[in-house]
Design a protein around this motif. Structure first.
Motif, short mmCIF file in Angstrom:
data_model
loop_
_atom_site.label_atom_id
_atom_site.label_comp_id
_atom_site.label_asym_id
_atom_site.label_seq_id
_atom_site.Cartn_x
_atom_site.Cartn_y
_atom_site.Cartn_z
N ALA A 197 0.84 -1.21 0.00
CA ALA A 197 0.00 0.00 0.00
C ALA A 197 0.87 1.26 0.00
N ARG A 198 1.93 1.23 0.79
CA ARG A 198 2.84 2.39 0.86
C ARG A 198 3.56 2.58 -0.47
N LEU A 199 4.00 1.49 -1.08
CA LEU A 199 4.67 1.58 -2.38
C LEU A 199 3.75 2.18 -3.42
N ILE A 200 2.49 1.75 -3.43
CA ILE A 200 1.51 2.29 -4.39
C ILE A 200 1.38 3.80 -4.20
N GLU A 201 1.34 4.23 -2.96
CA GLU A 201 1.26 5.66 -2.66
C GLU A 201 2.54 6.38 -3.08
N ASP A 202 3.69 5.84 -2.72
CA ASP A 202 4.97 6.46 -3.05
C ASP A 202 5.21 6.56 -4.55
N GLU A 203 4.74 5.55 -5.28
CA GLU A 203 4.92 5.53 -6.74
C GLU A 203 3.85 6.34 -7.47
N LYS A 204 2.92 6.92 -6.70
CA LYS A 204 1.84 7.75 -7.27
C LYS A 204 1.10 6.99 -8.39
N VAL A 205 0.71 5.76 -8.07
CA VAL A 205 -0.01 4.92 -9.02
C VAL A 205 -1.37 5.54 -9.30
N GLU A 206 -1.64 5.78 -10.59
CA GLU A 206 -2.94 6.33 -10.97
C GLU A 206 -4.02 5.27 -10.83
N ASN A 207 -5.19 5.69 -10.41
CA ASN A 207 -6.34 4.78 -10.26
C ASN A 207 -5.97 3.55 -9.44
N ALA A 208 -5.39 3.77 -8.29
CA ALA A 208 -4.90 2.68 -7.44
C ALA A 208 -5.99 1.66 -7.10
N GLN A 209 -7.24 2.09 -7.06
CA GLN A 209 -8.33 1.17 -6.74
C GLN A 209 -8.57 0.16 -7.86
#
Length: 68
Positions: A19-31
């Protein structure tokens, strides 16, 4: 620690969760992203509790719909 994200080597803090990596990598449309760690798919509900380890390989996958 060193991991590979989308084919690129990255240095992340020990104990980093998916979850933190997804946030740090600024993943678009993470959901809507599907994530594989070392070629194994991870359920969305497990992102908060999946801790990454030295040498892990992470891929963010986006499935596209469409057709004629």
């Amino acid at each position: 620690m060193n991991i590979t994200v989308g084919g690129e080597k990255k240095d992340v803090a020990e104990g980093t969760t998916l979850a933190r990596l997804i946030e740090d990598e600024k993943v678009e449309n993470a959901q809507y992203v599907t994530v594989a760690v070392n070629d194994a798919f991870v359920d969305h509900g497990d992102f908060e509790t999946t801790t990454l380890h030295e040498g892990d390989v992470v891929e963010f996958l986006y499935f596209m719909g469409g057709g004629c």
